[in-house]
Write a protein that holds these residues in place. Structure first.
Motif, PDB file in Angstrom:
ATOM      1  N   THR A  68      54.045  10.815  13.306  1.00 59.28           N
ATOM      2  CA  THR A  68      54.678   9.539  13.631  1.00 59.28           C
ATOM      3  C   THR A  68      54.677   8.615  12.417  1.00 59.28           C
ATOM      4  O   THR A  68      55.667   7.934  12.142  1.00 59.28           O
ATOM      5  CB  THR A  68      53.946   8.859  14.804  1.00 59.28           C
ATOM      6  OG1 THR A  68      53.642   9.847  15.769  1.00 59.28           O
ATOM      7  CG2 THR A  68      54.804   7.793  15.425  1.00 59.28           C
ATOM      8  N   LEU A  69      53.557   8.605  11.680  1.00 64.32           N
ATOM      9  CA  LEU A  69      53.489   7.781  10.472  1.00 64.32           C
ATOM     10  C   LEU A  69      54.561   8.223   9.480  1.00 64.32           C
ATOM     11  O   LEU A  69      55.269   7.391   8.908  1.00 64.32           O
ATOM     12  CB  LEU A  69      52.113   7.913   9.816  1.00 64.32           C
ATOM     13  CG  LEU A  69      50.994   7.026  10.357  1.00 64.32           C
ATOM     14  CD1 LEU A  69      49.697   7.347   9.648  1.00 64.32           C
ATOM     15  CD2 LEU A  69      51.341   5.559  10.158  1.00 64.32           C
ATOM     16  N   ILE A 115      43.883  17.011  17.100  1.00 66.04           N
ATOM     17  CA  ILE A 115      45.260  17.255  17.571  1.00 66.04           C
ATOM     18  C   ILE A 115      46.001  15.932  17.705  1.00 66.04           C
ATOM     19  O   ILE A 115      47.207  15.845  17.457  1.00 66.04           O
ATOM     20  CB  ILE A 115      45.274  18.064  18.888  1.00 66.04           C
ATOM     21  CG1 ILE A 115      46.656  18.681  19.091  1.00 66.04           C
ATOM     22  CG2 ILE A 115      44.910  17.243  20.085  1.00 66.04           C
ATOM     23  CD1 ILE A 115      46.735  19.591  20.289  1.00 66.04           C
ATOM     24  N   THR A 116      45.267  14.871  18.043  1.00 62.99           N
ATOM     25  CA  THR A 116      45.886  13.549  18.104  1.00 62.99           C
ATOM     26  C   THR A 116      46.289  13.095  16.697  1.00 62.99           C
ATOM     27  O   THR A 116      47.345  12.499  16.499  1.00 62.99           O
ATOM     28  CB  THR A 116      44.910  12.531  18.716  1.00 62.99           C
ATOM     29  OG1 THR A 116      44.316  13.119  19.858  1.00 62.99           O
ATOM     30  CG2 THR A 116      45.613  11.275  19.122  1.00 62.99           C
ATOM     31  N   LEU A 117      45.411  13.437  15.745  1.00 62.19           N
ATOM     32  CA  LEU A 117      45.673  13.071  14.355  1.00 62.19           C
ATOM     33  C   LEU A 117      46.985  13.691  13.868  1.00 62.19           C
ATOM     34  O   LEU A 117      47.749  13.069  13.130  1.00 62.19           O
ATOM     35  CB  LEU A 117      44.511  13.569  13.492  1.00 62.19           C
ATOM     36  CG  LEU A 117      44.440  13.036  12.081  1.00 62.19           C
ATOM     37  CD1 LEU A 117      44.182  11.551  12.098  1.00 62.19           C
ATOM     38  CD2 LEU A 117      43.351  13.746  11.315  1.00 62.19           C
ATOM     39  N   PRO A 138      52.989  21.596  13.540  1.00 68.21           N
ATOM     40  CA  PRO A 138      51.894  22.243  14.285  1.00 68.21           C
ATOM     41  C   PRO A 138      51.813  23.744  13.998  1.00 68.21           C
ATOM     42  O   PRO A 138      50.738  24.323  14.053  1.00 68.21           O
ATOM     43  CB  PRO A 138      52.269  22.012  15.747  1.00 68.21           C
ATOM     44  CG  PRO A 138      53.180  20.855  15.739  1.00 68.21           C
ATOM     45  CD  PRO A 138      53.882  20.856  14.431  1.00 68.21           C
ATOM     46  N   ASN A 173      57.834   6.935  10.482  1.00 68.65           N
ATOM     47  CA  ASN A 173      58.040   5.498  10.618  1.00 68.65           C
ATOM     48  C   ASN A 173      57.747   4.644   9.391  1.00 68.65           C
ATOM     49  O   ASN A 173      58.267   3.548   9.284  1.00 68.65           O
ATOM     50  CB  ASN A 173      57.236   4.963  11.805  1.00 68.65           C
ATOM     51  CG  ASN A 173      57.858   5.407  13.112  1.00 68.65           C
ATOM     52  OD1 ASN A 173      59.034   5.173  13.347  1.00 68.65           O
ATOM     53  ND2 ASN A 173      57.090   6.095  13.924  1.00 68.65           N
ATOM     54  N   LEU A 174      56.900   5.127   8.480  1.00 69.88           N
ATOM     55  CA  LEU A 174      56.648   4.336   7.275  1.00 69.88           C
ATOM     56  C   LEU A 174      57.796   4.578   6.300  1.00 69.88           C
ATOM     57  O   LEU A 174      57.624   5.205   5.260  1.00 69.88           O
ATOM     58  CB  LEU A 174      55.319   4.745   6.635  1.00 69.88           C
ATOM     59  CG  LEU A 174      54.050   4.377   7.391  1.00 69.88           C
ATOM     60  CD1 LEU A 174      52.841   4.919   6.665  1.00 69.88           C
ATOM     61  CD2 LEU A 174      53.943   2.868   7.525  1.00 69.88           C
ATOM     62  N   VAL A 233      37.695   9.277   9.643  1.00 71.86           N
ATOM     63  CA  VAL A 233      38.130   9.801  10.940  1.00 71.86           C
ATOM     64  C   VAL A 233      37.251  10.992  11.329  1.00 71.86           C
ATOM     65  O   VAL A 233      36.806  11.113  12.472  1.00 71.86           O
ATOM     66  CB  VAL A 233      39.608  10.229  10.880  1.00 71.86           C
ATOM     67  CG1 VAL A 233      40.031  10.829  12.215  1.00 71.86           C
ATOM     68  CG2 VAL A 233      40.487   9.051  10.538  1.00 71.86           C
ATOM     69  N   PHE A 260      49.612  14.330  15.601  1.00 69.70           N
ATOM     70  CA  PHE A 260      50.722  13.549  16.142  1.00 69.70           C
ATOM     71  C   PHE A 260      50.833  12.211  15.408  1.00 69.70           C
ATOM     72  O   PHE A 260      51.928  11.772  15.060  1.00 69.70           O
ATOM     73  CB  PHE A 260      50.496  13.350  17.641  1.00 69.70           C
ATOM     74  CG  PHE A 260      51.324  12.269  18.229  1.00 69.70           C
ATOM     75  CD1 PHE A 260      52.692  12.407  18.325  1.00 69.70           C
ATOM     76  CD2 PHE A 260      50.742  11.103  18.668  1.00 69.70           C
ATOM     77  CE1 PHE A 260      53.462  11.402  18.850  1.00 69.70           C
ATOM     78  CE2 PHE A 260      51.511  10.098  19.196  1.00 69.70           C
ATOM     79  CZ  PHE A 260      52.868  10.240  19.286  1.00 69.70           C
ATOM     80  N   VAL A 261      49.681  11.589  15.148  1.00 74.74           N
ATOM     81  CA  VAL A 261      49.689  10.305  14.446  1.00 74.74           C
ATOM     82  C   VAL A 261      50.294  10.468  13.052  1.00 74.74           C
ATOM     83  O   VAL A 261      51.131   9.664  12.628  1.00 74.74           O
ATOM     84  CB  VAL A 261      48.254   9.736  14.355  1.00 74.74           C
ATOM     85  CG1 VAL A 261      48.191   8.597  13.363  1.00 74.74           C
ATOM     86  CG2 VAL A 261      47.796   9.255  15.715  1.00 74.74           C
TER      87      VAL A 261
END
Lengths: 338, 292
Positions: free
Chosen positions: A128-129, A120-122, A240, A132-133, A103, A124-125
């Motif tokens: 979320t991971l 910054i997107t990472l 964050p 959800n995992l 990445v 959030f990802v």
């Protein structure tokens, strides 16, 4: 290596080593543990955000990843209790590092702006991971780790020394960076990447190395944190605020300096912990962080240590100039026929 | 096939909403070369303002935009004047990125203190209504939201194309130095441009609040989506932002239908990585600051 620097380093390490044997109050030690944690994190961030000038806003993701790797490893294949999880730290760091490098490579193909966006997107990802995992991370239920079997009287000590060791490693790497070709390459990247590439600096290699080392350190700190708090929830592991703390402390102390991030952490982390204890409302310090951040950016954009050395430089320069003027003046007087 | 068309419809409607937010973001980048990490937070501010006006005064969210737009315009100008203009160091670009991040946090902090962290949503009387067009279900709220976004985009377009101010802004975007030499007051343009970008967050926020549940924390999610869209479209290109938003909207909606809703959140990140690999300057972007 100057003699003064050597003495400074030795005194710092000695003080770190003695502290838990002098102070026994648990609340002070708890604050000390978190202060060392943040000092390590800020030093790690400084390698890529300070030296290379690539402001990562997603380091909390690597912190959280380290915490999760430790917790999952613990949960599914017991790594054993006691001191064993500490021994496994470098491996935890490596796992996260290997996962993050692709990445980073993509994000670093363009410049700092886009890098900040991807990181910054990472963040959030990653969050979320983690939510959800569920089979792996337990989702919002989190994962527990067996409480460490240390005697209550010295409970903080192993964690204190774990964080202290990582901090010393981070500081050592920072020192090596600042005194090596590597550091020069990074500073060149920071000031003008195209020119740096033009004169033959291995730009990509330098950036990726700095990033990998930074992630390795961050993930190890995350793993120790997981073992200390014994419970990993997505919203606390990938927070964050952790990213902000790293950036803020580095900026306060001074970017691309050895002592800057440490100084910044030693000022802000105890203040933050103390405020959290006395006022409880943890979300209040979101505002406090933002305020401190803006004040630093506007009034002390270079940080404490560079500003101080600027002042010292200016003073030395003034004295030398004054002396030179005096000498010049005398010469002029001598030349004037009396 | 049916599912596919339904997914595309939802995707386009969603994309329209994102198009409005993203165009504000990309406008600010175009003028000031600043990536505004507070755009997501501003949208959430817009959503909360509309929420409050709806709950306390019963003002319909679509009407409340008339009130919230000037408020956000002012807030945007204030942010620019207070925090971005004074930056004068060599690496102003990096600093302003971090400053807008700090502003985003500050906004999140204020919102958390005012509204707490519970999820809110704007429940209008038509919240659950839907139209039936040729056998496809179209949610009324999403359709209105899409229409409003279009109207707002057209207004933005007219401001940029047909007014003196718009010409000054476009000139600054194209070539800041020449614009300055030709008598454009670049400081004023920067402040007003930031205000305009923030003002798009008012309409976008109202619409966002109608369609989704939100809390002060939602801006991280939003900002990562917006930035992915803006990079896909090409930083600084408003047309690109609109196209990018539609592509992302449809893509994530397709993933939600044929994969799972959980993974649709990752579509943005996936597309972002692919774009950076294949075409770092985005669909319509000029080459980025030093992009290779």
């Amino acid at each position: 290596v100057t003699k003064l620097g050597l003495v400074r380093g030795a005194v710092f390490v000695a003080l770190l080593a003695c502290f838990p044997f002098i102070v026994h109050a648990h609340w002070v030690l708890n604050i000390a543990v978190f202060t060392l944690m943040y000092a390590g994190l800020a030093s790690a961030w400084n390698l890529v955000g300070g030296f290379a000038g690539y402001p990562s806003l997603g380091h909390a993701a690597f912190f959280g990843a380290g915490a999760y790797v430790e917790a999952i490893w613990f949960h599914h294949h017991s790594i054993g209790s006691g001191y064993l999880p500490f021994v496994a730290l470098p491996i935890v760091g490596l796992v996260v590092m290997v996962a993050s490098v692709p990445v980073a490579w993509v994000a670093m193909r363009t410049r700092a702006d886009v890098f900040a966006i991807v990181t910054i997107t990472l963040l959030f990802v990653a969050q979320t991971l983690a939510f959800n995992l569920r089979s792996l991370t337990g989702g919002s239920q989190g994962i527990g780790i067996h409480p460490p079997p240390f005697a209550l009287a010295i409970f903080e000590r192993p964690f204190y020394f774990a964080f202290a060791s990582i901090l010393v490693i981070a500081a050592g790497l920072t020192f090596l960076t600042s005194r090596s070709r590597m550091g020069l390459s990074l500073l060149a990247v920071r000031s003008d990447e195209d020119k740096a590439r033009g004169v033959g600096v291995h730009v990509t290699l330098a950036k990726l190395t700095a990033f990998s080392v930074s992630v390795w350190l961050t993930a190890m700190i995350g793993a120790v944190w997981a073992y200390y708090v014994t419970f990993v929830y997505p919203q606390f592991a990938v927070d964050p605020l952790i990213t902000i703390a790293m950036v803020l402390m580095t900026f306060l102390g001074g970017r691309a300096t050895l002592w800057g991030p440490i100084l910044g952490a030693f000022i802000l982390a105890p203040a933050q912990q103390y405020l959290a204890y006395t006022y409880g409302a943890s979300r209040l310090y979101l505002l406090a962080y933002a305020a401190v951040f803006l004040v630093i950016m506007l009034f002390l954009p270079r940080g404490i240590i560079p500003s101080l050395s600027d002042r010292r430089f200016a003073r030395t320069r003034r004295t030398i100039l004054a002396a030179a003027n005096a000498v010049a003046g005398e010469q002029v007087e001598q030349r004037v026929p009396s | 096939m049916r599912n596919f068309v339904q997914a595309v419809i939802i995707g386009v409607l969603t994309g329209g909403v994102y198009a409005l937010m993203a165009s504000g973001q990309t406008l600010i980048f175009g003028i000031m070369k600043v990536i505004n990490l507070a755009q997501g937070a501003l949208v959430i501010v817009g959503a909360f303002l509309s929420y409050s006006l709806f709950v306390h005064f019963g003002i319909d969210p679509f009407l409340s935009i008339l009130i919230t737009t000037p408020v956000l315009f002012g807030l945007g100008m204030l942010i620019q004047l207070a925090f971005l203009r004074p930056l004068r160091s060599d690496d102003a670009a990096e600093m302003s990125l971090l400053v807008t991040f700090a502003v985003a946090l500050g906004i999140e902090g204020v919102l958390t203190l005012t509204y707490k962290t519970n999820y809110k949503s704007i429940q209008t009387s038509y919240a659950n209504k839907s139209f039936d067009v040729a056998g496809y279900e179209i949610s009324a709220v999403r359709l209105y939201a899409f229409a409003l976004s279009l109207v707002a985009l057209v207004v933005l377009y007219l401001v940029l194309e047909r007014t003196r101010l718009g010409r000054a802004i476009r000139a600054t975007v194209q070539n800041p130095t020449s614009a300055l030499l030709l008598g454009v007051d670049s400081k004023k343009v920067a402040a007003i441009g930031f205000g305009l970008g923030a003002a798009t967050a008012a309409a976008a926020g109202a619409v966002f609040g109608l369609v989704y549940a939100f809390n002060p924390n939602s801006h991280y999610d939003l900002i990562s989506r917006l930035l992915s869209i803006v990079i896909l479209g090409g930083l600084g290109s408003i047309g690109g932002a609109v196209v990018g938003a539609l592509v992302m909207g449809v893509a994530s909606s397709l993933v939600a239908v044929f994969g799972s809703p959980v993974w649709s959140d990752f579509t943005f990140f996936g597309v972002l990585i692919v774009v950076l690999l294949i075409r770092p300057q985005g669909l319509f972007g000029t080459t980025l600051r030093g992009a290779s």
